[in-house]
Scaffold this motif. Sequence first.
Motif, PDB file in Angstrom:
ATOM      1  N   THR A   1       0.689  -1.177   0.026  1.00 22.93           N
ATOM      2  CA  THR A   1       0.114   0.023   0.030  1.00 22.93           C
ATOM      3  C   THR A   1       0.834   1.110  -0.117  1.00 22.93           C
ATOM      4  O   THR A   1       0.665   2.366  -0.801  1.00 22.93           O
ATOM      5  CB  THR A   1      -0.972   0.020   1.275  1.00 22.93           C
ATOM      6  OG1 THR A   1      -1.823  -1.048   1.293  1.00 22.93           O
ATOM      7  CG2 THR A   1      -1.627   1.128   1.034  1.00 22.93           C
TER       8      THR A   1
ATOM      9  N   ALA B   1       0.730   4.071  -2.856  1.00 21.92           N
ATOM     10  CA  ALA B   1       0.489   5.330  -2.770  1.00 21.92           C
ATOM     11  C   ALA B   1       1.390   6.369  -3.253  1.00 21.92           C
ATOM     12  O   ALA B   1       0.869   7.497  -3.579  1.00 21.92           O
ATOM     13  CB  ALA B   1       0.208   5.648  -0.989  1.00 21.92           C
TER      14      ALA B   1
ATOM     15  N   SER C   1      -5.922   0.869   1.165  1.00 22.78           N
ATOM     16  CA  SER C   1      -5.682   1.808   2.244  1.00 22.78           C
ATOM     17  C   SER C   1      -5.283   1.292   3.474  1.00 22.78           C
ATOM     18  O   SER C   1      -5.644  -0.047   3.736  1.00 22.78           O
ATOM     19  CB  SER C   1      -6.609   2.837   2.589  1.00 22.78           C
ATOM     20  OG  SER C   1      -7.881   1.756   3.137  1.00 22.78           O
TER      21      SER C   1
ATOM     22  N   THR D   1      -4.369   2.283   7.841  1.00 22.85           N
ATOM     23  CA  THR D   1      -4.020   3.214   8.947  1.00 22.85           C
ATOM     24  C   THR D   1      -3.164   2.266   9.910  1.00 22.85           C
ATOM     25  O   THR D   1      -3.676   1.390  10.622  1.00 22.85           O
ATOM     26  CB  THR D   1      -5.440   3.400   9.512  1.00 22.85           C
ATOM     27  OG1 THR D   1      -6.317   4.026   8.493  1.00 22.85           O
ATOM     28  CG2 THR D   1      -5.203   4.682  10.586  1.00 22.85           C
TER      29      THR D   1
ATOM     30  N   THR E   1      -5.085   8.608   6.736  1.00 22.11           N
ATOM     31  CA  THR E   1      -4.976   6.965   6.233  1.00 22.11           C
ATOM     32  C   THR E   1      -3.977   7.035   5.138  1.00 22.11           C
ATOM     33  O   THR E   1      -4.492   7.838   4.166  1.00 22.11           O
ATOM     34  CB  THR E   1      -6.196   6.574   6.186  1.00 22.11           C
ATOM     35  OG1 THR E   1      -6.895   6.417   7.371  1.00 22.11           O
ATOM     36  CG2 THR E   1      -5.918   5.036   5.787  1.00 22.11           C
TER      37      THR E   1
ATOM     38  N   LYS F   1      -3.340   5.912   1.510  1.00 19.65           N
ATOM     39  CA  LYS F   1      -4.086   5.582   0.574  1.00 19.65           C
ATOM     40  C   LYS F   1      -3.607   5.365  -0.941  1.00 19.65           C
ATOM     41  O   LYS F   1      -2.862   6.106  -1.225  1.00 19.65           O
ATOM     42  CB  LYS F   1      -5.481   6.452   0.279  1.00 19.65           C
ATOM     43  CG  LYS F   1      -6.520   6.379   1.397  1.00 19.65           C
ATOM     44  CD  LYS F   1      -7.565   7.296   1.083  1.00 19.65           C
ATOM     45  CE  LYS F   1      -8.468   7.358   2.653  1.00 19.65           C
ATOM     46  NZ  LYS F   1      -9.440   8.307   2.364  1.00 19.65           N
TER      47      LYS F   1
END
Length: 451
Positions: free
Chosen positions: A111, A115, A156, A158, A173, A175
């Motif tokens: 991720t 991102a 995403s 967190t 978060t 993403k």
Amino acid sequence: MPEGQSSEREVASIINTLPQDSFLYNYVNRVGGWTDGHLAYHVGIGLAALTQVVPVGYRLRAAGGGYCNLYVLLVGESTLSRKTEAVEIGEETVRGIGALLDRPGSPEVVTDLLAEQGRRMFSWPEFGTFLKDSEYGYLSRLRAILTEAYDNVPLSRTTVKDMRKKKKGEGDTIKALNPRLSVMAGCATDFLSDHTEPSDWTGGFFSRFLTLYFERERHLKKRVHDDVGEDYVQGLLQARRAAPEGTFAPCLGMDAAADAYWDQWACEIETKTRNARPDAGRSAMARAPGMAMRIASLLAWDFGMPRGQTPWYLTLAEVIPAIEIVKLHVESVSALSKSLARHEDGKILARLRAIIPVTPIPVATALQQLGVRKFLFQQFLETLICSGEVQMSQAVNGAPQYVSRVVASSTAGGGNVVPLVRPAPKSQSDGNGSNVAASIGPALSDTDLLE
């Protein structure tokens, strides 16, 4: 060669339909002269390399084609098939154009990397270790995330720290809203049998891969990379970047001839899918139209139409080779499905299939290599004999018995043989005065074919 698989000459006949100035045609021809891995391997890796120069938003909205990211898996016998070498050459090509190449070690890293930049390439020349590590536990989530990334699902995550901040209205978060991840990997058949389940192939992680399962047919006495040829194919790939990035001409669909050809094939593959038994091969057939559309999209980008400013149609020039390449994939998965066992006995049976060659070997040798008790070995061997996959010599005067794999009759290679490499253009310069066409590796038909 795995039973029912296409020969190198048949793969070459597909490549010989491509324009001689295309990246994929030149990549397969040149790399095929550097290594004796099966030509189908280089077709898959060349397509994966093309994913790194298409715009992130480029797609054809038809037949479930999706965006132009691609997962490619080369499968073959350990060491002898040259699958790792094929992947490593692909890595050099991708790095040569400055594309981002990674090998993530955790689900969170996937991720984070996507991102930062949505279009990326992950590469595993030795995919077996990844499969072993990600089968259970913490890393098993990595397969699920890679599956979502292939489907272009926004990702995403967190962190714990972010969660604490969120309660106070702080923090964001991480993403990856527009992932365009491609993968190229090489794996030995034993690892696939030991560390994958049939469900992985019928609807899970491995159903997303363009899988190419082949054994080596040629033997090159010297496997030497050609620096001039390497620079040339990298230049061809670099030239296919959109300028400015993200621009492309709209596609108006298929022209009449391509549309008719596609419809006929789609009906044929649908009929075969309905009549096939529910296994990995059937899943590959069901997904074949979507896979073919992605490949046709990449070929169109390679050939140049979308890189202009004029609306264009998909033609037979892209549709036919895309379908033929997907047929290689379906054949490969269908052959592999025999070794994807649901239980331990099935895995042992698959190992015995792999142990017994076409050339007869003593039964005692097969028993020793399988490493099970004699009465179990006899049961597994009898199963293969009854199914017609294996034959055993008759015992005569106490002489040792021999066992060999039965080869299905095939007409591949008969009739008019298509040259493995079409004659190169007589003059083609890389801009520095050198004749790059002359640096193409030796014609594959001139190398030694393995008996």
